[in-house]
Motif scaffolding. Structure first.
Motif, mmCIF file in Angstrom:
data_model
loop_
_atom_site.group_PDB
_atom_site.id
_atom_site.type_symbol
_atom_site.label_atom_id
_atom_site.label_comp_id
_atom_site.label_asym_id
_atom_site.label_seq_id
_atom_site.Cartn_x
_atom_site.Cartn_y
_atom_site.Cartn_z
ATOM 1 N N LEU A 153 0.872 -1.179 0.000
ATOM 2 C CA LEU A 153 0.000 0.000 0.000
ATOM 3 C C LEU A 153 0.907 1.227 0.000
ATOM 4 N N ALA A 154 0.597 2.194 -0.858
ATOM 5 C CA ALA A 154 1.377 3.437 -0.885
ATOM 6 C C ALA A 154 0.581 4.532 -0.184
ATOM 7 N N ILE A 155 1.272 5.242 0.706
ATOM 8 C CA ILE A 155 0.664 6.364 1.408
ATOM 9 C C ILE A 155 1.221 7.651 0.819
ATOM 10 N N ALA A 156 0.314 8.539 0.379
ATOM 11 C CA ALA A 156 0.743 9.804 -0.230
ATOM 12 C C ALA A 156 -0.227 10.893 0.197
ATOM 13 N N THR A 157 0.198 11.694 1.134
ATOM 14 C CA THR A 157 -0.679 12.771 1.623
ATOM 15 C C THR A 157 -0.860 13.839 0.564
ATOM 16 N N ARG A 158 0.242 14.204 -0.074
ATOM 17 C CA ARG A 158 0.187 15.247 -1.098
ATOM 18 C C ARG A 158 -0.022 14.580 -2.444
ATOM 19 N N ARG B 159 -8.019 14.662 -7.228
ATOM 20 C CA ARG B 159 -8.955 13.619 -7.697
ATOM 21 C C ARG B 159 -8.534 12.224 -7.244
ATOM 22 N N LEU B 160 -7.346 12.137 -6.662
ATOM 23 C CA LEU B 160 -6.893 10.851 -6.113
ATOM 24 C C LEU B 160 -7.123 10.761 -4.600
ATOM 25 N N VAL B 161 -7.566 11.865 -4.003
ATOM 26 C CA VAL B 161 -7.810 11.856 -2.555
ATOM 27 C C VAL B 161 -8.932 10.858 -2.241
ATOM 28 N N GLY B 162 -8.691 10.057 -1.222
ATOM 29 C CA GLY B 162 -9.698 9.074 -0.824
ATOM 30 C C GLY B 162 -9.562 7.731 -1.519
ATOM 31 N N PRO C 219 -14.009 9.570 -12.900
ATOM 32 C CA PRO C 219 -13.394 9.045 -14.130
ATOM 33 C C PRO C 219 -12.495 10.037 -14.853
ATOM 34 N N GLU C 220 -12.446 11.273 -14.403
ATOM 35 C CA GLU C 220 -11.543 12.241 -15.027
ATOM 36 C C GLU C 220 -10.224 12.368 -14.259
ATOM 37 N N ALA C 221 -10.003 11.491 -13.299
ATOM 38 C CA ALA C 221 -8.767 11.537 -12.514
ATOM 39 C C ALA C 221 -7.559 11.183 -13.379
ATOM 40 N N PRO C 222 -6.388 11.721 -13.041
ATOM 41 C CA PRO C 222 -5.160 11.340 -13.752
ATOM 42 C C PRO C 222 -4.647 10.004 -13.220
ATOM 43 N N CYS C 223 -5.297 8.941 -13.646
ATOM 44 C CA CYS C 223 -5.015 7.584 -13.154
ATOM 45 C C CYS C 223 -4.789 6.672 -14.342
ATOM 46 N N ASP C 224 -3.725 5.865 -14.298
ATOM 47 C CA ASP C 224 -3.430 4.961 -15.420
ATOM 48 C C ASP C 224 -3.373 3.493 -15.016
ATOM 49 N N ALA C 225 -3.867 3.161 -13.824
ATOM 50 C CA ALA C 225 -3.889 1.755 -13.403
ATOM 51 C C ALA C 225 -4.962 1.573 -12.339
ATOM 52 N N ALA C 226 -5.781 0.546 -12.494
ATOM 53 C CA ALA C 226 -6.857 0.285 -11.538
ATOM 54 C C ALA C 226 -7.116 -1.203 -11.431
ATOM 55 N N ILE C 227 -7.419 -1.626 -10.214
ATOM 56 C CA ILE C 227 -7.824 -3.014 -9.987
ATOM 57 C C ILE C 227 -9.322 -3.097 -10.245
ATOM 58 N N VAL C 228 -9.724 -4.005 -11.161
ATOM 59 C CA VAL C 228 -11.133 -4.087 -11.557
ATOM 60 C C VAL C 228 -11.767 -5.438 -11.242
ATOM 61 N N GLY C 229 -11.009 -6.358 -10.641
ATOM 62 C CA GLY C 229 -11.592 -7.646 -10.294
ATOM 63 C C GLY C 229 -10.714 -8.415 -9.327
ATOM 64 N N ILE C 230 -11.347 -9.332 -8.593
ATOM 65 C CA ILE C 230 -10.620 -10.243 -7.697
ATOM 66 C C ILE C 230 -10.661 -11.625 -8.340
ATOM 67 N N ILE D 7 3.956 13.792 -12.591
ATOM 68 C CA ILE D 7 4.031 13.402 -11.186
ATOM 69 C C ILE D 7 2.751 13.867 -10.522
ATOM 70 N N VAL D 8 2.028 12.927 -9.894
ATOM 71 C CA VAL D 8 0.722 13.256 -9.312
ATOM 72 C C VAL D 8 0.665 13.053 -7.800
ATOM 73 N N GLY D 9 1.781 12.620 -7.179
ATOM 74 C CA GLY D 9 1.778 12.457 -5.736
ATOM 75 C C GLY D 9 3.187 12.323 -5.188
ATOM 76 N N ILE D 10 3.330 12.635 -3.903
ATOM 77 C CA ILE D 10 4.600 12.447 -3.198
ATOM 78 C C ILE D 10 4.402 11.277 -2.239
ATOM 79 N N ILE D 11 5.274 10.285 -2.293
ATOM 80 C CA ILE D 11 5.128 9.104 -1.436
ATOM 81 C C ILE D 11 5.605 9.418 -0.020
#
Lengths: 90, 90, 90, 90, 90
Positions: free
Chosen positions: A9-14, A18-21, A70-81, B78-82
């Protein structure tokens, strides 16, 4: 999509607002026999995955489609178990 | 997204006008233990990152979403600081 | 597009709702002589492919276009069944 | 984005009409010390780059944004000329 | 874009309907000296290329732009025929 195992798990406060939460799971690709291959990526969890689980993840622009923003700057997501794999023998 | 370390800064006076004013950080992917892997890329900073910091970066068309000019020809940001990484032991 | 061989099936009860009802085929790239290369991916079947068949698959954002739900978070799809290959000799 | 060196020019009389008039520069990725790595790609010049120069190039769908015809089937473009690199020592 | 050599033709009777009528050319990347590198992909021909020719191909979502059906699930297309290469000596 790729098969992967959640290894951390990566923790990134800053981060982009759109990635918050989101839960940022470190996920490493796996081969058919479950062994880790390649390099880990950070994928946004969208299905309630946890560390140690085998998952299906997508990369690229379609990943953000799985998010609540869906407009977040995200390029990887888990979509199934992954429940199980049926494969060719040999 | 990938984990990376900012290892440098690229200076480019002549560039696409939508990239003017951006900070172009040379960022190299890292493994779970923080060692540098693969090859460095140039990512636009959107969170105030600096040289030496561990960051989260995205690649592909979603990268430009993080910029103030989302129509820029940009494929890495870059979208976050770890802050920290929690991982499987062993 | 890439040439691949379907080598397995992934079962995932918990997944993005737009992937419900899809057949998730584990597909490995092949070389000109049909030998397996690279690493397997999970591709959504859109042409009625089965385990053991040689197929054409696409990756990236265009993959979802082949699905009945083109807005699904999908980055790989099987779009053809290979009948034969004609190649350069030597 | 990636750092690259322009190592050649591709001449192609027969090509997609939206590529007519473009300068197709053969560009190879470079490492922090300027040595050539990986494999060369063909990138459309959008900043007046020439053979031997160190450049910043983008790949994927955002590349066409840098062109005068942003709907061209182009997946790589040079978007900046590198003046200098500041890096971590050692 | 990448430089490639057309090394074969894939025949697929059963395929996505938007791919019907296309010529599916097996194309392998080449280096500056014309030697084959990497792995072959299947690219839709849009410029009248044939087996043995040196070509320019694009990958990713922009590839479909070169087709008569730009909404096809296609991630690779040949967009030019290489006449010649001018390069750095040594």
């Amino acid at each position: 999509m790729q098969m992967g195992k959640v290894i951390g798990l990566a923790i990134a406060t800053r981060k982009d607002e759109r990635l918050v939460g989101t839960k940022l799971l470190i996920t490493q690709p796996i081969s058919m026999d479950g062994s880790l291959i390649g390099q880990p990526i950070i994928a946004v969890d969208t299905v309630g995955a946890g560390i140690g689980e085998l998952v299906i993840f997508v990369t690229g622009s379609v990943a953000a489609r799985a998010m609540s923003k869906p407009e977040a700057p995200c390029d990887a997501a888990i979509v199934g178990i992954i429940d199980s794999i049926e494969g060719l023998s040999g």
